[in-house]
Write a protein that holds these residues in place. Structure first.
Motif, PDB file in Angstrom:
ATOM      1  N   SER A  52     -16.430   3.608  26.277  1.00  0.00           N
ATOM      2  CA  SER A  52     -15.928   4.582  25.770  1.00  0.00           C
ATOM      3  C   SER A  52     -15.198   5.749  26.555  1.00  0.00           C
ATOM      4  CB  SER A  52     -16.999   5.599  24.751  1.00  0.00           C
ATOM      5  OG  SER A  52     -17.624   4.423  23.940  1.00  0.00           O
ATOM      6  N   SER A  53     -15.733   5.936  27.697  1.00  0.00           N
ATOM      7  CA  SER A  53     -15.066   6.800  28.661  1.00  0.00           C
ATOM      8  C   SER A  53     -13.913   6.243  29.218  1.00  0.00           C
ATOM      9  CB  SER A  53     -16.298   7.013  29.953  1.00  0.00           C
ATOM     10  OG  SER A  53     -15.279   7.554  31.003  1.00  0.00           O
ATOM     11  N   GLU A  55     -11.780   4.108  27.622  1.00  0.00           N
ATOM     12  CA  GLU A  55     -10.843   4.192  26.360  1.00  0.00           C
ATOM     13  C   GLU A  55     -10.302   5.564  26.161  1.00  0.00           C
ATOM     14  OE1 GLU A  55     -13.252   2.852  23.070  1.00  0.00           O
ATOM     15  OE2 GLU A  55     -12.544   0.502  23.149  1.00  0.00           O
ATOM     16  N   ALA A  56     -11.146   6.618  26.680  1.00  0.00           N
ATOM     17  CA  ALA A  56     -10.526   7.786  26.377  1.00  0.00           C
ATOM     18  C   ALA A  56      -9.873   8.219  27.628  1.00  0.00           C
ATOM     19  CB  ALA A  56     -11.797   8.920  26.371  1.00  0.00           C
ATOM     20  N   VAL A  57     -10.055   7.899  28.885  1.00  0.00           N
ATOM     21  CA  VAL A  57      -9.243   8.392  30.031  1.00  0.00           C
ATOM     22  C   VAL A  57      -8.051   7.392  30.102  1.00  0.00           C
ATOM     23  CG1 VAL A  57      -9.370   8.725  32.609  1.00  0.00           C
ATOM     24  CG2 VAL A  57     -11.361   9.058  31.001  1.00  0.00           C
ATOM     25  N   ASP A  59      -6.049   5.315  27.988  1.00  0.00           N
ATOM     26  CA  ASP A  59      -5.809   4.782  26.473  1.00  0.00           C
ATOM     27  C   ASP A  59      -4.795   3.915  26.123  1.00  0.00           C
ATOM     28  OD1 ASP A  59      -4.033   6.761  27.177  1.00  0.00           O
ATOM     29  OD2 ASP A  59      -4.248   7.904  25.397  1.00  0.00           O
ATOM     30  N   LYS A 495     -17.363  11.640  32.792  1.00  0.00           N
ATOM     31  CA  LYS A 495     -16.892  13.101  32.433  1.00  0.00           C
ATOM     32  C   LYS A 495     -18.116  13.811  31.949  1.00  0.00           C
ATOM     33  CE  LYS A 495     -11.816  12.604  32.194  1.00  0.00           C
ATOM     34  NZ  LYS A 495     -10.754  12.944  31.525  1.00  0.00           N
TER      35      LYS A 495
END
Length: 546
Positions: A52-53, A55-57, A59, A495
């Protein structure tokens, strides 16, 4: 006429040697009912959250491809994390966690294997159990089955968490298998060490040394070859875990390599246990002199005698590790094109200074976090002496409790400074030689390594507090140390918020070298360490021994 007893057939003989395995397995699982779920429930979700990290950073596919190219083009980053085999989200998770997860699984497994073999013999419990219907190979079999259960649970948590978060099932299974198989192999190696050495401490130290060597070989191999095809990588089980290549065209045949190596280690441990007496070892202690030296006339000399080998091993290990990473630090400034995402991930771990300084700060921070493992072990040696009933004869004489405890704590505190100085010296010298500036680079890097001492001492004081007030809960010390390691290693990538990073004493230290530092965080951490230690020693004075 007297009948001669016929020899037992082979199946019956094997059954006799394994008698009582089920009962011992249930006992081992009951004793580890907290530790095994803690490892699985901590590491498994952490790996899933890493996806998930990313994918967020990162993208977009272009950002992930840029990160993969940057990391693969830099020997320093490959040495730290390994090469990136796929720029998909799952591939980046495997790049970030395959090596680290393999190391953590190996640590978990060696603790389990030694705990239920050599430690049981050292405390005398195994002799009592063997007086009942317990076969010769039953304790070792129960220990290995416990390690198998732990690594299976860990692999399933990792695979299930990643697959549940939307990653491909095959790659998720491959990553869980790589980490679990590494742990199982080191359980077999720890079982061999338990037969060779005379104490649980030496067995853990020997297996830990093999693990450190495996990591160093993998790091050196990946730094030299971006395809992970170096012979140094292939002689390391951690390199095998990475080369299984989850999410990047899985190499399932490497699982057979793990299986063969584990079977060989297990067979060797069974062969060794069949050829020694209970409580004995193949590497017995050398007989001492007829007259003890004057250094053993007091508790400080005894503590030094008990811990000097461990301190020497850690010092040499840190010196070698510092030399390896110092030699590749210069390449940290060669990251492709100043990629913003690459710079961010490095700076979150090492600070906002130049990339080379940030890499060095990351390395000194890692040395500081690992040094806490030595400090915790040195403090908990007191508990080992207490539970083994070796402390009572010492305290029955003219030695007070505080004097006995301080003799070991001096080595815990000063030993931490020694091993960090060794690691910083190796890091600084190697970096200075590669940068043709030996004098100008060595001193700042050495000072940066020593700046980690207050944080390590804070955890040391916390270990003293637990030992003095809650002696039966000393196992929680390892959970605290592991938690700080997880925060420092995974927190920047995920993060974590500032308050979460500050739960670790390392989060309060400046990122050295390359940034300005004030005395305040060092003073506060040293004061906290002193308070924790004093409270722990006060508790030791008032509680029962044993």
């Amino acid at each position: 006429m007297t009948a001669l007893a016929a020899p037992l057939p082979a199946p019956a003989a094997r059954s006799r040697h394994l008698a009582g395995t089920g009962a011992l397995l249930r006992l081992a699982l009951r004793r580890d009912r907290v530790m095994i779920p803690a490892w699985a429930l901590t590491l498994g979700p952490a790996v899933a959250a890493m996806g998930s990290s990313f994918e967020a950073v990162y993208d977009t596919a272009a950002q992930r491809a840029g990160l993969a190219a940057s990391m693969n083009g830099n020997g320093s980053m490959r040495a730290l994390y390994g090469p990136v085999f796929s720029d998909s989200v799952g591939g980046l998770v495997a790049w970030r966690m395959a090596g680290l997860g393999a190391v953590l699984a190996a640590v978990m497994s060696l603790l389990i294997a030694v705990r239920h073999t050599r430690e049981e013999e050292e405390t005398g419990r195994q002799e009592l159990l063997s007086a009942a219907m317990v076969g010769r190979r039953a304790p070792l079999t129960a220990a290995l089955l416990t390690a198998l259960a732990a690594n299976t649970a860990l692999a399933l948590m990792i695979a299930g968490g990643l697959a549940g978060s939307g990653q491909p099932a095959a790659g998720s299974l491959a990553l869980g298998l790589a980490i679990g198989c590494t742990g199982l192999l080191f359980a077999g190696l720890a079982a061999i060490a338990a037969q060779l050495t005379e104490s649980a401490r030496l067995a853990k130290g020997l297996t830990g040394a093999v693990l450190g060597l495996a990591f160093a070989l993998r790091a050196a191999g990946d730094a030299a070859d971006p395809s992970a095809g170096s012979p140094l990588t292939w002689v390391s089980p951690i390199g095998w875990a990475q080369n299984l290549r989850p999410y990047a065209g899985e190499r399932w045949w490497i699982a057979l390599l793990f299986l063969a190596a584990t079977a060989l280690a297990v067979c060797a441990s069974y062969a060794l246990t069949a050829r020694r007496d209970l409580g004995m070892s193949f590497l017995p202690a050398r007989p001492g002199p007829a007259v003890a030296p004057r250094s053993l006339s007091g508790p400080f000399g005894l503590a030094w005698r008990l811990q000097r080998t461990t301190l020497l091993g850690w010092t040499l290990g840190f010196l070698c590790a510092g030399g390896i990473f110092g030699g590749i630090a210069k390449g940290a400034s060669d990251l492709v094109g100043g990629n913003r995402q690459t710079r961010e991930i490095v700076e979150r771990m090492g600070g906002q200074q130049g990339l080379t300084d940030a890499f060095l700060a990351t390395m000194t921070g890692m040395l500081g976090m690992v040094a806490a493992v030595y400090a915790a072990g040195a403090v908990l040696r007191l508990r080992g002496e207490e539970t083994a009933e070796r402390a009572e004869p010492v305290l029955a004489g003219a030695v007070g409790r505080l004097r006995w405890a301080v003799s070991h704590l001096v080595l815990a505190y000063l030993g931490t400074a020694v091993i960090l100085a060794s690691g910083g010296l190796g890091l600084g010298l190697a970096y200075g030689l590669s940068a043709d500036d030996l004098g100008g680079k060595t001193v700042p890097v050495l000072a940066a390594a020593l700046s980690q001492v207050p944080a390590v001492w804070t955890l040391t004081g916390l270990a003293v507090l637990v030992f003095g007030l809650f002696p039966k809960a000393t196992g929680a010390v390892w959970a605290l140390v592991g938690g700080c390691l997880a925060i420092g290693w995974i927190g920047p990538s995920l993060k974590f918020p500032r308050w979460a990073m500050n739960l670790s004493p390392y989060g309060h230290l400046p990122k050295l070298p390359g940034t300005d530092a004030t005395a305040a965080p060092f003073v506060w951490l040293l004061a906290l360490s002193a308070v924790l230690a004093l409270v722990g020693l006060a508790g030791l004075r008032r509680r029962d021994i044993g």
